[in-house]
Motif scaffolding. Structure first.
Motif, PDB file in Angstrom:
ATOM      1  N   TRP A  49       6.074   3.000   1.081  1.00  0.00           N
ATOM      2  CA  TRP A  49       5.379   1.755   0.750  1.00  0.00           C
ATOM      3  C   TRP A  49       5.297   0.868   1.980  1.00  0.00           C
ATOM      4  O   TRP A  49       6.301   0.625   2.658  1.00  0.00           O
ATOM      5  N   GLU A  50       4.106   0.391   2.258  1.00  0.00           N
ATOM      6  CA  GLU A  50       3.842  -0.550   3.347  1.00  0.00           C
ATOM      7  C   GLU A  50       3.623  -1.933   2.730  1.00  0.00           C
ATOM      8  O   GLU A  50       2.623  -2.168   2.059  1.00  0.00           O
ATOM      9  N   ILE A  51       4.550  -2.845   2.955  1.00  0.00           N
ATOM     10  CA  ILE A  51       4.569  -4.153   2.292  1.00  0.00           C
ATOM     11  C   ILE A  51       4.241  -5.234   3.313  1.00  0.00           C
ATOM     12  O   ILE A  51       4.908  -5.344   4.350  1.00  0.00           O
ATOM     13  N   TRP A  52       3.233  -6.045   3.021  1.00  0.00           N
ATOM     14  CA  TRP A  52       2.839  -7.186   3.861  1.00  0.00           C
ATOM     15  C   TRP A  52       3.295  -8.461   3.158  1.00  0.00           C
ATOM     16  O   TRP A  52       2.767  -8.811   2.109  1.00  0.00           O
ATOM     17  N   PHE A  55       0.854  -1.179   0.000  1.00  0.00           N
ATOM     18  CA  PHE A  55       0.000   0.000   0.000  1.00  0.00           C
ATOM     19  C   PHE A  55       0.890   1.230   0.000  1.00  0.00           C
ATOM     20  O   PHE A  55       1.869   1.299   0.753  1.00  0.00           O
ATOM     21  N   SER A  56       0.531   2.202  -0.818  1.00  0.00           N
ATOM     22  CA  SER A  56       1.303   3.435  -0.915  1.00  0.00           C
ATOM     23  C   SER A  56       0.695   4.493   0.000  1.00  0.00           C
ATOM     24  O   SER A  56      -0.531   4.641   0.077  1.00  0.00           O
ATOM     25  N   HIS A  57       1.596   5.229   0.697  1.00  0.00           N
ATOM     26  CA  HIS A  57       1.167   6.302   1.598  1.00  0.00           C
ATOM     27  C   HIS A  57       1.917   7.575   1.237  1.00  0.00           C
ATOM     28  O   HIS A  57       3.112   7.533   0.915  1.00  0.00           O
ATOM     29  N   LEU A  58       1.227   8.701   1.316  1.00  0.00           N
ATOM     30  CA  LEU A  58       1.836  10.016   1.146  1.00  0.00           C
ATOM     31  C   LEU A  58       1.936  10.653   2.517  1.00  0.00           C
ATOM     32  O   LEU A  58       0.930  10.878   3.188  1.00  0.00           O
ATOM     33  N   MET A  59       3.176  10.952   2.946  1.00  0.00           N
ATOM     34  CA  MET A  59       3.421  11.439   4.299  1.00  0.00           C
ATOM     35  C   MET A  59       4.182  12.741   4.263  1.00  0.00           C
ATOM     36  O   MET A  59       5.132  12.904   3.477  1.00  0.00           O
TER      37      MET A  59
END
Length: 794
Positions: free
Chosen positions: A245-248, A197-201
């Motif tokens: 990027w949040e990778i599971w 999942f992509s996050h903008l921080m």
């Protein structure tokens, strides 16, 4: 290049081939993300174009915006299909998987159903479902993730040490934009090993999530696409942002956060934060088209893009022809009033200056020649017909029946309209089942997070279910036993506490994935609202059928021809098809369980016999319980008696030791007195040996005095010896085998009496000269001991 190009021919054999240590981990996942982008590149370009077309925005890849004449059939279809697939929020339906008597399973079902109902209402589950379906119909894939959000506050214990105190916890749903989702290679979803999942921080977000040191190392590299000013320069956001990027990874059971600007190490690594059976925080994505060759989405608009473009072309042509359909013509220039006539308003008369030319031409209609538009109008009519044909073709491709769009002919019969509805629903049934599967998957993930992570206090507060604690259960059992001993009925409130499981028993099953799955089934009702009139008609027919069935099957059950369980099974099979709820099914399932309501005229004796057997069994059980209680009381009394006897025996032993000590003390005193007398005798003899020879008279007097003292000494010695022998005889008499005392109280009394006598003897021994021997002897004698002491004195 096809979308399902071979992505299985990689260059690495093991993850370690990407590099060693933390840099190798980052390099491996950057390569995975780049490969996923490459595989879905063409689809992402088409999906972006379809989204712009749906929003009726100008696209860089098409020329359809060169004019304003367009027919946005995509928007019309999306607004029609989405409500047909999902138009009401599903209701969680949690029940026991099997209909066996399972109090724990029943309470768990009630707890989960209430918790899920609150969660879905509080988190606006309906909105996230609509967003996922909108992405599915526009771009080809919809994704929603589930989050566990606990709230902690820092507290201090008694020693002053800080700790995190859990204040609240909840499950949240989060929509994932189609452009922010990646997954690993695979032809089917079961082959996928990771999702991202992509996050903008912002900088503050990075520091809060990863700490100040790591947060400052991340480069704010995000650039919005499609936001350019008039000069073509990119317009930035108010705050610069970074892409994280949040990778599971299901194989490693860990969550990895990386940024392509930080290649030295991952930003953060968490080991399996949710403990889910499927590991991923999202169910299988909602695909519009699914096959076994590739997981690259297919946007539905692709199937009728050509027809939609043709529809735009015909619309532009229709607009051009309508613009050409104008009133045009020529007139005789000799008639000067003709131009004024064309420009005149309504109800106006123009005076003629010269009527002769007009009369010679045969009238006004002969002097004007109009532009012929009949053929143009014919072409326009054909274009309209062609556009309708294209629309029908699109409806056939998408599966939208004309009855769903509200367009029907008044001459059509009800049967014809129902056939159209059935045709349309048949085409949409597959997509509708997929939407329901997706909603059920989200609800099951939420239920799993609630079961694994929520505390009993949070569940009790959320569901308002009162379950007893182990202490309350034990107290209720004791009260029930006391009432049973007193042959009093048990109150209803006490029976409810005894029948309900405790929170500890329920949490033990909730925390175990296998037990929870085996004993509880989590479903959702339909996400498609049916016709209200048809629902009312169906319910009416169901109730009428139940009434008729009971009337017809009742006599057969009463006569014994039809078993009650068989009748209940037939009735429940019909009721479950309508999914009327757990309350209705439980009420119908309880038919026949109460002996008072299941009687019939022909079975009165049998029911009475069963009741008598139940009463006899209850009485036998009660008598058994009373016998057990009497046995327990007897054992308690025996234990108390044995303890008392042991205590008395210990007291006797202690008294015996005191008596022995007293006797030994008396013996020591006698020995000391004997030694003193001997010393006195020796001193006297030594004095007589040293003194001068007296006369005869004095010698005779001294001998007589010596004889008297010797007699007194011997009498005292004899008296002392008799007292010692008397004490020893008393002890022998007390410890002798002929003494038989059955009662510990008698033994204690006898020991106390002898102890008192010995004390008197010892006291008398200290002053032998002042008390005669007869008196000393009488002190230890009584009527009962006279026969025993007489031989000692002799």
């Amino acid at each position: 290049m096809p979308d399902n190009m071979d992505a299985q021919g990689g260059t690495l054999v093991t993850p370690e081939d990407a590099g060693k240590g933390a840099p190798g981990v980052v390099a491996r996942w950057i390569a995975e993300l780049d490969l996923s982008d490459k595989v879905e590149k063409n689809w992402r370009e088409r999906a972006k174009d379809v989204q712009e077309r749906y929003r009726d925005e100008k696209s860089q890849n098409e020329r359809r915006y060169s004019s304003s004449n367009r027919y946005n059939i995509l928007y019309s279809n999306i607004q029609t299909i989405c409500p047909a697939l999902y138009n009401q929020s599903p209701t969680p339906d949690v029940r026991r998987r099997y209909r066996d008597a399972d109090p724990i399973g029943k309470e768990i079902s009630e707890v989960l159903e209430r918790a899920l109902s609150f969660t879905m209402d509080d988190c606006d589950f309906d909105r996230y479902m609509r967003l996922a379906i909108k992405d599915q119909q526009i771009c080809g894939r919809g994704v929603t993730r589930v989050r566990y959000d606990p709230v902690f506050s820092e507290e201090s214990d008694e020693m002053g040490d800080p700790y995190d105190d859990l204040k609240s916890e909840e499950v949240k749903f989060q929509h994932v934009n189609w452009a922010d989702f990646r997954h690993g290679p695979g032809r089917t979803w079961e082959e996928v090993e990771w999702v991202a999942f992509s996050h903008l921080m912002t900088r503050d977000d990075l520091r809060d999530k990863f700490g100040d040191k790591i947060g400052d190392e991340v480069e704010l590299d995000y650039t919005p696409i499609g936001m350019e000013d008039k000069d073509g320069d990119v317009v930035a956001d108010t705050f610069k942002r970074a892409t994280v990027w949040e990778i599971w990874c299901s194989r490693q059971k860990e969550v990895i956060f990386i940024s392509k600007s930080v290649k030295e190490r991952p930003l953060k690594t968490d080991p399996d934060p949710l403990q889910l059976r499927g590991f991923f925080p999202t169910p299988r994505p909602l695909y519009s088209t699914e096959n076994t060759d590739s997981l690259v989405p297919v946007e539905p608009f692709r199937f009728y893009r050509d027809q939609a473009n043709e529809l735009d072309n015909i619309t532009r042509r229709i607009s051009g022809i309508i613009a050409a359909c104008k009133v045009r013509g020529i007139y005789d220039s000799t008639i000067t009033e003709m131009s004024n006539l064309m420009d005149s308003g309504e109800n106006m008369m123009i005076p003629a200056q010269d009527v002769l030319p007009l009369m010679q031409s045969g009238g006004l209609d002969k002097a004007v020649w109009m532009w012929p538009i009949e053929k143009i109008a014919g072409v326009l009519n054909e274009l309209y017909n062609q556009r309708e044909q294209i629309k029908k073709t699109i409806y056939e491709i998408t599966g939208i029946a004309d009855i769903m769009r509200g367009s029907t002919a008044s001459s059509e019969t009800l049967g014809a309209q129902q056939l159209k509805v059935q045709f349309g629903t048949m085409r949409l049934d597959d997509m509708g089942r997929e939407v329901q599967r997706y909603a059920r998957g989200l609800v099951r993930l939420a239920a799993e997070i609630i079961s694994e992570h929520f505390s009993p206090d949070s569940l009790a507060m959320m569901t308002d279910i009162k379950l007893p604690s182990p202490e309350e259960r034990m107290m209720a059992q004791q009260q029930a036993q006391m009432l049973a001993q007193q042959q009093q009925p048990v109150p209803i409130q006490l029976e409810e506490i005894l029948q309900k499981p405790t929170w500890e028993e329920c949490m033990q099953v909730l925390r175990d994935d296998k037990q929870r799955s085996y004993r509880v089934d989590i479903e959702t009702d339909s996400t498609i609202a049916g016709d209200q009139a048809m629902d009312q008609k169906s319910v009416t027919e169901l109730l009428s059928g139940i009434s008729t069935f009971i009337s017809n099957a009742g006599p057969a059950v009463a006569a014994g021809y039809l078993p009650l369980d068989a009748a209940k099974s037939l009735l429940m099979s019909a009721v479950r098809r309508f999914r009327m709820g757990r309350e209705v099914e439980d009420a119908l399932d309880m038919i026949g369980e109460d002996g008072d309501d299941s009687g019939a005229a022909g079975d009165g004796q049998e029911i009475q016999a069963q009741q008598m057997e139940q009463q006899a069994a209850a009485q036998a059980e009660q008598m058994k319980m009373q016998a057990e209680q009497a046995k327990i009381q007897m054992e308690q009394q025996n234990s108390a008696t044995k303890a008392q006897e042991a205590q008395q025996k210990a007291q006797i032993e202690q008294d015996k030791m005191q008596i022995d000590a007293k006797v030994q003390q008396a013996s020591l005193m006698i020995q000391e007195q004997e030694i003193g007398l001997k010393e006195r005798d020796m001193a006297l003899r030594e004095f007589e040996a040293q003194k001068p020879e007296p006369d005869l008279g004095m010698k005779i007097q001294a001998d007589m005095q010596m004889a008297r003292e010797k007699m007194e000494f011997e009498a005292g010695e004899a008296d002392k010896q008799r007292q010692v022998d008397l004490a020893k005889a008393i002890m022998a008499e007390f410890n002798g085998p002929e003494v038989n005392m059955t009662s510990p109280e008698d033994a204690l009394a006898r020991a106390s009496e002898i102890m008192a006598r010995i004390n008197e003897v010892v006291s008398a021994t200290r002053d032998v000269g002042g008390m005669p021997l007869a008196e000393t002897t009488v002190m230890v004698m009584d009527d009962d001991d006279e026969d025993f002491i007489e031989p000692v004195l002799q």
